[in-house]
Design an enzyme around this catalytic site. Structure first.
Site, short mmCIF file in Angstrom:
data_model
loop_
_atom_site.label_atom_id
_atom_site.label_comp_id
_atom_site.label_asym_id
_atom_site.label_seq_id
_atom_site.Cartn_x
_atom_site.Cartn_y
_atom_site.Cartn_z
N PHE A 134 84.01 -96.35 -49.21
CA PHE A 134 85.03 -96.30 -50.24
C PHE A 134 86.39 -96.02 -49.61
O PHE A 134 86.54 -95.09 -48.81
CB PHE A 134 84.69 -95.20 -51.27
CG PHE A 134 85.76 -95.05 -52.32
CD1 PHE A 134 86.00 -96.08 -53.23
CD2 PHE A 134 86.52 -93.89 -52.40
CE1 PHE A 134 87.00 -95.95 -54.19
CE2 PHE A 134 87.51 -93.76 -53.36
CZ PHE A 134 87.75 -94.79 -54.26
N GLN A 135 87.37 -96.81 -49.97
CA GLN A 135 88.73 -96.72 -49.46
C GLN A 135 88.80 -96.76 -47.93
O GLN A 135 89.61 -96.10 -47.30
CB GLN A 135 89.44 -95.46 -50.00
CG GLN A 135 89.71 -95.57 -51.50
CD GLN A 135 90.69 -94.54 -52.02
OE1 GLN A 135 90.80 -93.44 -51.51
NE2 GLN A 135 91.42 -94.90 -53.08
N LYS A 152 89.00 -88.45 -41.54
CA LYS A 152 88.97 -87.18 -42.27
C LYS A 152 88.29 -86.06 -41.47
O LYS A 152 88.74 -84.91 -41.48
CB LYS A 152 88.29 -87.37 -43.62
CG LYS A 152 88.31 -86.10 -44.46
CD LYS A 152 88.20 -86.37 -45.93
CE LYS A 152 88.29 -85.05 -46.67
NZ LYS A 152 88.45 -85.21 -48.10
N MET A 187 119.57 -116.36 -54.52
CA MET A 187 119.59 -117.01 -53.21
C MET A 187 118.67 -118.22 -53.17
O MET A 187 119.02 -119.27 -52.65
CB MET A 187 119.22 -116.00 -52.12
CG MET A 187 119.36 -116.54 -50.71
SD MET A 187 121.02 -117.15 -50.37
CE MET A 187 121.75 -115.70 -49.62
N GLU A 199 103.18 -96.17 -52.03
CA GLU A 199 103.31 -95.96 -50.58
C GLU A 199 104.36 -96.88 -49.95
O GLU A 199 104.99 -96.53 -48.96
CB GLU A 199 101.97 -96.15 -49.88
CG GLU A 199 100.95 -95.05 -50.16
CD GLU A 199 100.11 -95.30 -51.40
OE1 GLU A 199 100.42 -96.25 -52.16
OE2 GLU A 199 99.14 -94.55 -51.61
#
Lengths: 80, 566
Positions: B125-126, B175, B480, B63
């Site tokens: 969950f999630q 959802k 760097m 993602e």
């Protein structure tokens, strides 16, 4: 610069997480909240008035006001 | 009997939340989105399936890559970039991408699924409070709790993301809201929020200040690009005869062919931009925030000069640097009005000073191996294969500064780089977004350190046959950080000597792309011939010296007095 106390009246939309947005803005930018009260506005229940006291020098105070004004759910910020 | 409002409601088609979302996106001109499916966005993906002729979804490997791709798409096109992710880890994986977009004022619309409303707050969950997490890094965000508000929220999100100073907006859609049905009112794009009128007396005051100046210096930033005001900037600069230094975000707004162009300002800015800034009597900051990387020691920065600050965001005025006076509003409207009001000037002496500093700048800061496969030569050679419209992305580190210093940009929106947040791993996603948005080949300059962060997105470029030329400046160290360790930490190379044995050609081939290694300029040329003829990504592993430094350098919180040129 001299540190002074000041009080703000902030009118906000009564939307999800609005207090979190305001307090989050203060912690994110390192400003102090000395006290805070929130009341639903009797004339329009979709809005609340937050009375907040904070402290800082003139530049900090101006920044706090401007940053608050940028929040989408903030409708008015006044120094009182 | 029906009353007027319910009759009106009946005229609207009833649709699921997921369908309302996709229809509204389409009606906002969105035909390309980035994302990754999952449990809490299955309904949205089902609608993407049904609408696949109208909206194309680019699936990434992670993602974060999708968020950077949406950001890169927005930067390259000026239109909002849309990213979709599922709840929980899908949503948290967007966080770095959203913060990157926020710091660089990029209009990204992030859409996350969440668990159904009755499950919220139960550590389901999630489940994660992504709205809480992203509050400090979005312009605004939403949790949709009522299906009847969904359409308005999406329309408003597009307004917020693009109005005034652009920025990311997140919409979290549980959802059950995706499944519930509501009347669809058409999901049409709404006009952007109007800005407060520009204060005429502030423009007059600015004009007076400019007319009094004998050594004006323009410091132009990303706001020029956001406001599409590159032509207005040039007309203004021509009239007051001022040189233009750019922030990194503003580099592509000033064509390299312009005599006025000084290049980048700040820590790794050009010698000329630093010297002229220090010697000017008026710095005109336009669409910039005077970041610490640009100003160094703030008290020294404005010691001998006045600051005129022009910006669309009123909170930027006097935030980082105290201005003498300011003008607030859209640069595209302010600059023509200001140009009309200022005197036509010619500053022969000031111009000679600029030319002299540019000459000195060219002579100092020579690299270690300037005849061989040196970053400067790599970048200048790659430029010859590109055209003026080619979108160039970078990651973060030495290669990024070299690209900012040496790549010859001609057109706005061709330079995609993480300026504010400094996100290593930004480049691969951004280059993909740039190739999708620009509908042509893009270039990624990266380092071996940054590339390791999100190289998985090479698979995305292969899958969607996106022609991304990846140039790895491979020095086997975190260059760097190593440079800072050399200069400020007594050469304690703590955890920066990687010496990884990664074979980038095999990596490319493993992902289904092609690639080759270049150790000489000739090998680079041969590789570029192939890369620019390949229908898909091509990786070139350029071996460079690990002790090559980015110069000049003004140490952190330093001033022109501390400039390191060799």
């Amino acid at each position: 610069m001299e540190i002074r106390k000041f009080t703000l009246s902030i009118i906000v939309m009564n939307k999800f997480g609005v207090l979190h947005r305001i307090s989050g803005l203060f912690s994110k930018r390192g400003y102090n909240i000395d006290s805070l009260t929130v009341n639903v506005m009797p004339e329009d229940e979709r809005m609340s008035r937050i009375i907040m006291t904070s402290s800082g020098d003139d530049a900090t105070r101006e920044q706090i006001i401007k940053q608050l004004e940028k929040l989408h759910d903030v409708k008015e910020v006044k120094l009182i | 009997m029906l009353d007027a409002s319910s009759k009106n409601q009946n005229q609207h088609e009833t649709m699921s939340g997921a369908a309302i979302l996709i229809e509204t996106l389409i009606n906002h001109g969105v035909d390309e989105v980035f994302g990754f499916p999952g449990g809490a966005v299955l309904n949205i993906y089902d609608e993407l399936y049904k609408h696949r002729g109208k909206i194309r979804h680019y699936i990434t490997c992670h993602e974060q890559g999708a968020a950077h791709a949406a950001d890169g798409y927005a930067r390259a096109t000026g239109r909002p970039g849309v990213v979709i992710a599922t709840s929980g880890p899908g949503a948290t994986n967007l966080v770095t991408g959203i913060a990157t977009a926020y710091l660089d004022s990029s209009p990204v619309i992030a859409i996350t699924g969440n668990v159904a409303l009755p499950l919220i707050g139960k550590d389901s969950f999630q489940e994660v409070d992504i709205a809480g997490i992203t509050m400090p890094i979005t312009k605004h965000n939403y949790i949709v709790k009522d299906i009847n508000e969904l359409e308005d929220i999406i329309c408003e999100a597009f307004q917020i993301a693009q109005s005034g100073r652009p920025g990311p907006v997140l919409i979290d859609i549980p959802k059950d809201i995706q499944i519930q049905k509501a009347a669809f009112k058409g999901g049409k794009a709404r006009p952007l929020f109007p800005l407060p009128p520009i204060n005429q007396s502030s423009i007059e005051e600015a004009a007076k200040l400019i007319n009094e100046s004998k050594k004006p210096y323009i410091y132009a930033g990303g706001g020029i690009i956001s406001s599409r005001a590159a032509a207005e900037l040039m007309a203004f600069a021509d009239k007051i005869d001022a040189p233009i230094g750019s922030s990194m975000m503003g580099l592509s707004a000033v064509p390299y062919t312009s005599e006025r162009r000084l290049g980048m300002t700040g820590m790794h800015g050009t010698y000329a931009s630093s010297m002229l800034g220090a010697e000017s009597d008026l710095i005109i900051g336009i669409g910039v925030r005077f970041s610490d990387r640009a100003t160094g020691d703030k008290s020294k920065y404005q010691e001998n000069t006045k600051i005129l600050h022009i910006d669309i965001d009123h909170s930027e005025i006097d935030k980082n640097i105290k201005s003498y006076t300011s003008v607030i509003g859209d640069i595209k409207e302010i600059l023509p009005r200001l140009t009309e009001m200022v005197d036509q000037r010619t500053f022969k002496k000031w111009k000679d000073v600029a030319a002299e500093y540019k000459k000195i700048g060219k002579e100092c800061s020579r690299g270690l191996n300037e005849d061989g496969l040196h970053p400067k030569n790599i970048i200048k050679t790659v430029r010859q294969y590109a055209n003026d419209d080619t979108v160039v992305a970078t990651d973060v580190g030495q290669h990024q500064m070299w690209t900012a210093q040496y790549y010859e940009f001609t057109k706005p929106r061709t330079f995609l780089t993480s300026g504010g947040l400094g996100t290593m791993g930004f480049g691969m996603g951004a280059a993909i977004g740039g190739a999708v948005g620009g509908k042509k080949r893009s270039i990624l300059f990266t380092g071996d350190g940054s590339f390791h962060m999100n190289m998985n997105e090479l698979a995305t470029a292969v899958m969607h046959r996106l022609p991304v030329v990846v140039i790895i400046m491979d020095n086997r160290v975190l260059g760097m950080v190593r440079q800072w360790q050399k200069l400020f930490y007594e050469e304690h190379y703590s955890n920066t000597t990687m010496d990884r044995v990664t074979d980038y050609v095999k990596v490319a081939e493993g992902f289904g792309a092609a690639g080759c290694k270049a150790e000489t300029m000739q090998e680079l040329e041969t590789a570029l011939e192939k890369a620019f003829a390949t229908d898909g990504p091509y990786v070139i592993d350029c071996i460079i010296d690990k002790d090559e430094r980015v110069l000049p350098m003004i140490p952190p919180n330093g001033s022109i007095d501390n400039i390191i040129t060799n």
